[in-house]
Design a protein around this motif. Structure first.
Motif, PDB file in Angstrom:
ATOM      1  N   LEU A  80       0.844  -1.328  -0.259  1.00 49.79           N
ATOM      2  CA  LEU A  80       0.010   0.026   0.049  1.00 49.79           C
ATOM      3  C   LEU A  80       0.955   1.207  -0.001  1.00 49.79           C
ATOM      4  CD1 LEU A  80      -2.752  -1.146   2.574  1.00 49.79           C
ATOM      5  CD2 LEU A  80      -2.738  -0.927   0.009  1.00 49.79           C
ATOM      6  N   VAL A  81       2.100   1.325   0.395  1.00 49.42           N
ATOM      7  CA  VAL A  81       2.868   2.471   0.284  1.00 49.42           C
ATOM      8  C   VAL A  81       3.402   2.828  -0.879  1.00 49.42           C
ATOM      9  CG1 VAL A  81       5.008   3.610   1.154  1.00 49.42           C
ATOM     10  CG2 VAL A  81       3.562   2.149   2.756  1.00 49.42           C
ATOM     11  N   GLU A  82       3.232   4.180  -1.409  1.00 48.28           N
ATOM     12  CA  GLU A  82       3.684   4.581  -2.655  1.00 48.28           C
ATOM     13  C   GLU A  82       5.167   4.467  -3.099  1.00 48.28           C
ATOM     14  OE1 GLU A  82       3.096   8.464  -5.384  1.00 48.28           O
ATOM     15  OE2 GLU A  82       2.427   8.579  -3.224  1.00 48.28           O
ATOM     16  N   ARG A  83       5.577   3.996  -3.914  1.00 42.81           N
ATOM     17  CA  ARG A  83       6.878   3.758  -4.333  1.00 42.81           C
ATOM     18  C   ARG A  83       7.624   4.930  -4.930  1.00 42.81           C
ATOM     19  NH1 ARG A  83       5.919  -0.600  -1.831  1.00 42.81           N
ATOM     20  NH2 ARG A  83       7.157   0.536  -0.666  1.00 42.81           N
ATOM     21  N   GLY A  84       8.952   4.801  -4.931  1.00 44.35           N
ATOM     22  CA  GLY A  84       9.743   5.852  -5.381  1.00 44.35           C
ATOM     23  C   GLY A  84       9.742   7.240  -4.718  1.00 44.35           C
ATOM     24  N   ARG A  85       9.374   7.148  -3.631  1.00 42.93           N
ATOM     25  CA  ARG A  85       9.414   8.590  -2.646  1.00 42.93           C
ATOM     26  C   ARG A  85      10.363   8.519  -1.728  1.00 42.93           C
ATOM     27  NH1 ARG A  85       6.244  12.175  -5.512  1.00 42.93           N
ATOM     28  NH2 ARG A  85       4.383  11.295  -6.145  1.00 42.93           N
ATOM     29  N   LEU A  86      11.112   7.820  -1.733  1.00 42.26           N
ATOM     30  CA  LEU A  86      12.191   7.821  -0.607  1.00 42.26           C
ATOM     31  C   LEU A  86      13.661   8.337  -0.976  1.00 42.26           C
ATOM     32  CD1 LEU A  86      11.540   4.310   0.950  1.00 42.26           C
ATOM     33  CD2 LEU A  86      10.353   6.349   1.570  1.00 42.26           C
TER      34      LEU A  86
END
Length: 214
Positions: free
Chosen positions: A131-137
């Protein structure tokens, strides 16, 4: 709409389960401890597991109840969700690998421990995976994620010095000495940093994979 409702239900469930684990664990120790309620509560809140799960509950509920507020926006960030997974995950791993042989809870206390050390890390991991959006870290996040463990370490040393209570054997200055405790804290810091790097790498790999699928 139905997917959004399902996600909200899922995260409310995690928050309420974590909260129930905290309440059960606290209620279970009251009859067996003959100290003041203030000292009992302070010592209880001095466990990393409890602090990490309280932080998780606050973040989950803030994101659902006040999503447009400052704390709500902070709670919805992928970086925040990843940090919380690392915190509750490390708490669970320390419990399994270090504390199981020296700590044998029963009854309600066992239920509370299992919720906080097994179920919550597992459910939070599933939330992060699906569920956590990817590519934001970013790689800098791994440094910021050390802030909470660092503050906890300082708190543990100060509170332990003043009260004589240390929540974990590897933090017991009066037993193993300050140098050994500082070494243990450094090792844990390296573990937190390494886990942060691993999750960021996994996030980037997953982001590339999903971008190729679309």
């Amino acid at each position: 709409m139905s997917k959004r409702i399902s996600v909200r239900f899922w995260r409310w469930m995690i928050a309420l389960l974590a909260l129930s684990g905290i309440v059960i664990s606290y209620a279970a120790i009251i009859p067996a401890v003959h100290v003041s309620r203030l000292r009992l509560t302070t010592n209880f809140l001095s466990y990393f597991t409890i602090q990490a799960n309280i932080l998780l509950v606050i973040a989950l509920l803030s994101a659902e109840i006040t999503p447009s507020s400052g704390i709500g926006r902070w709670a919805k960030r992928s970086a925040t969700k990843t940090a919380l997974l690392i915190y509750v995950g490390v708490a669970g791993c320390v419990y399994v690998w270090v504390l199981q042989d020296v700590w044998h809870p029963r009854g309600w206390q066992l239920w509370g421990d299992q919720i906080l050390h097994y179920w919550i890390p597992l459910l939070t991991a599933l939330d992060w995976i699906f569920l956590v959006e990817r590519g934001r870290l970013s790689w800098r996040d791994a440094i910021w994620w050390l802030l909470f463990p660092a503050l906890y370490s300082v708190y543990s040393l100060i509170h332990g010095h003043l009260s004589g209570f240390y929540p974990y054997p590897f933090l017991e200055v009066s037993d193993i000495g300050l140098n050994a405790v500082l070494i243990n804290m450094t090792i844990l810091g390296v573990i937190f940093l390494a886990l942060g790097g691993i999750f960021i790498a996994l996030d980037r790999v997953a982001a590339r994979f999903y971008s190729r699928q679309t």
